[in-house]
Design a protein around this motif. Structure first.
Motif, PDB file in Angstrom:
ATOM      1  N   LEU A  15      -8.830   4.836  33.090  1.00 37.83           N
ATOM      2  CA  LEU A  15      -9.437   3.540  32.806  1.00 37.83           C
ATOM      3  C   LEU A  15     -10.703   3.710  31.974  1.00 37.83           C
ATOM      4  CD1 LEU A  15      -9.493   0.466  33.301  1.00 37.83           C
ATOM      5  CD2 LEU A  15     -10.802   0.925  35.355  1.00 37.83           C
ATOM      6  N   SER A  18      -9.899   4.549  28.333  1.00 33.72           N
ATOM      7  CA  SER A  18      -9.495   3.360  27.579  1.00 33.72           C
ATOM      8  C   SER A  18     -10.708   2.558  27.123  1.00 33.72           C
ATOM      9  CB  SER A  18      -8.591   2.475  28.437  1.00 33.72           C
ATOM     10  OG  SER A  18      -7.468   3.177  28.870  1.00 33.72           O
ATOM     11  N   THR A  72      -5.078  -1.086  39.119  1.00 31.65           N
ATOM     12  CA  THR A  72      -5.859  -0.231  38.224  1.00 31.65           C
ATOM     13  C   THR A  72      -4.978   0.377  37.147  1.00 31.65           C
ATOM     14  OG1 THR A  72      -7.383   0.253  40.015  1.00 31.65           O
ATOM     15  CG2 THR A  72      -7.442   1.729  38.131  1.00 31.65           C
ATOM     16  N   SER A  76      -5.447  -0.399  33.327  1.00 29.00           N
ATOM     17  CA  SER A  76      -5.692   0.722  32.411  1.00 29.00           C
ATOM     18  C   SER A  76      -4.711   0.709  31.247  1.00 29.00           C
ATOM     19  CB  SER A  76      -5.564   2.052  33.151  1.00 29.00           C
ATOM     20  OG  SER A  76      -6.513   2.156  34.157  1.00 29.00           O
TER      21      SER A  76
END
Length: 100
Positions: A15, A18, A72, A76
């Motif tokens: 995450l 990103s 998540t 992500s």
């Protein structure tokens, strides 16, 4: 327990990767504040539920933790796709401006 920590760190790292790509591709400080808020929205549920699971050590299946992982991972993936789109648009705009 160790597997939970490893998966949590890997999920949060993907995450963060990103959002780092998005930060580097945009130079507007006002947008970066928005991206930090969006990063916190994506990272907080998993961190909270992972810490809660480690502290309380539930005997049954922790469905909330599984949902937090799925949230998540999807968050992500969407952030990574958006980062790729932003990079492609930026590269395309740079190529067009160099040709003229």
């Amino acid at each position: 327990m160790s597997n939970l920590i490893t998966l949590t760190m890997a999920s949060e790292a993907f995450l963060m990767l990103s959002f780092i790509i998005i930060f580097l591709s945009t130079r507007n400080p006002k947008k970066n504040v928005l991206f930090v808020i969006l990063f916190i929205i994506g990272a907080a549920p998993l961190l909270y539920l992972a810490i809660d699971h480690v502290k309380n050590d539930y005997m049954d299946a922790n469905i909330g933790l599984g949902l937090a992982f799925m949230y998540t991972w999807i968050y992500s993936a969407v952030a990574f796709i958006i980062a790729i789109i932003i990079l492609v648009k930026k590269k395309r705009n740079n190529n067009i401006s160099k040709e003229q």
